[in-house]
Design an enzyme around this catalytic site. Structure first.
Site, PDB file in Angstrom:
ATOM      1  N   CYS A  21     -30.208  33.982 -17.521  1.00 60.35           N
ATOM      2  CA  CYS A  21     -31.549  33.950 -18.577  1.00 60.35           C
ATOM      3  C   CYS A  21     -32.243  35.033 -17.946  1.00 60.35           C
ATOM      4  O   CYS A  21     -32.684  35.307 -16.781  1.00 60.35           O
ATOM      5  CB  CYS A  21     -32.146  32.724 -17.838  1.00 60.35           C
ATOM      6  SG  CYS A  21     -33.901  32.316 -18.718  1.00 60.35           S
ATOM      7  N   ASP A  42     -29.369  28.306 -16.621  1.00 60.08           N
ATOM      8  CA  ASP A  42     -30.134  28.921 -17.801  1.00 60.08           C
ATOM      9  C   ASP A  42     -31.422  27.745 -17.948  1.00 60.08           C
ATOM     10  O   ASP A  42     -31.025  26.548 -17.589  1.00 60.08           O
ATOM     11  CB  ASP A  42     -29.354  29.205 -19.013  1.00 60.08           C
ATOM     12  CG  ASP A  42     -30.207  29.671 -20.278  1.00 60.08           C
ATOM     13  OD1 ASP A  42     -31.204  30.601 -19.727  1.00 60.08           O
ATOM     14  OD2 ASP A  42     -29.973  29.404 -21.273  1.00 60.08           O
ATOM     15  N   CYS A  55     -31.963  38.103 -24.648  1.00 61.83           N
ATOM     16  CA  CYS A  55     -32.188  36.512 -24.227  1.00 61.83           C
ATOM     17  C   CYS A  55     -30.703  36.232 -24.470  1.00 61.83           C
ATOM     18  O   CYS A  55     -29.959  36.505 -25.492  1.00 61.83           O
ATOM     19  CB  CYS A  55     -33.014  35.651 -25.033  1.00 61.83           C
ATOM     20  SG  CYS A  55     -33.173  34.124 -25.096  1.00 61.83           S
TER      21      CYS A  55
END
Length: 265
Positions: A75, A12, A186
């Protein structure tokens, strides 16, 4: 062909992917997990696609050198920018990315209005536009970029007045517009779910995709005969920022203390 006991790489832009890592470990406890938080280059949401692709290539190369049997782009912004590129570079690698949960949200809404909390990079992407076109023709989708949230979560700030005020400012317009379903677009944002749940009515659904990503990874590993057997696997951590900073935040977000190594690429 990779060994079943080989590790899985999870990356990420920072610590948000720990929310996905937890879902993977919950579903696949025998797997060994390698986590890279690219904290020295955060936030991805404000970076160019070319910049993000280059970072993802470097991290994927590191996982490949470590003998990883699969990779998870934990991500949304990195997935938008780099997943197609990485699939070309590593065509035999099971590779799982993230995308906002537009399909389940469109199916779940009763008011016909869905809100999306995400980074600017995700909301402005062609991939997100394609998701809306494919799954959200019959509902109204209201998008809300959330600058500042990622940085607060990276600092381990999940409950302060500052994060509460910022989140409230992003959520209230969505509720005022009639949203009864909120997408956390997110991987950082699930860490704010308890705070968010206290801001919205009980009948507002909050949806993220961490568990769905873990299930997709399980399916791909099974299809390639790569599911680990035997004892419980461990997780190892790297960061492109100061390892001590991630070491301090792991007990808050990962609920365990683990060593963190420096990722200098």
């Amino acid at each position: 062909m990779a060994e079943r006991s080989a590790p899985i790489g999870v990356m990420d832009s920072g610590v948000g992917g720990l929310s996905v890592l937890a879902e993977i470990q919950r579903l696949l406890p025998n797997e060994t997990l390698l986590y890279v938080g690219d904290c020295g280059h955060i936030p991805y949401g404000e970076k160019s696609p070319d910049y993000i692709r280059e970072r993802c290539r470097r991290i994927a190369g590191f996982f490949h050198e470590q003998g990883a049997k699969a990779m998870v782009l934990a991500c949304n912004t990195a997935t938008v920018a780099a997943v197609a590129d990485l699939r070309e570079l590593y065509p035999t690698w099971p590779l799982v990315g993230m995308e906002p949960a537009v399909k389940p949200a469109a199916a779940a809404t009763r008011s016909g209005v869905v809100g999306v909390l995400a980074t600017t990079g995700t909301l402005q992407s062609a991939k997100f536009a394609a998701l809306l076109d494919r799954f959200a023709n019959d509902v109204q989708v209201i998008t809300q970029p959330c600058p500042g949230l990622v940085e607060l979560i990276e600092a381990g700030d999940l409950v302060s007045p500052a994060v509460r005020q910022l989140l409230q400012g992003y959520v209230q317009p969505l509720l005022a517009a009639g949203c009864d379903t909120l997408i956390l677009g997110c991987t950082h944002y699930p860490f704010l779910r308890p705070l968010l749940a206290g801001m919205v009515p009980d009948d507002v659904a909050i949806i993220d995709t961490g568990a769905a990503v873990a299930r997709q990874l399980q399916r791909l590993l099974g299809a390639n005969d790569l599911l680990a057997e035997g004892p419980a696997g461990a997780a190892r951590f790297w960061t492109s920022a100061d390892p001590e900073a991630l070491r301090k935040i792991l007990p808050v977000l990962w609920h365990k203390s683990d060593d963190v190594q420096s990722f200098a690429l």
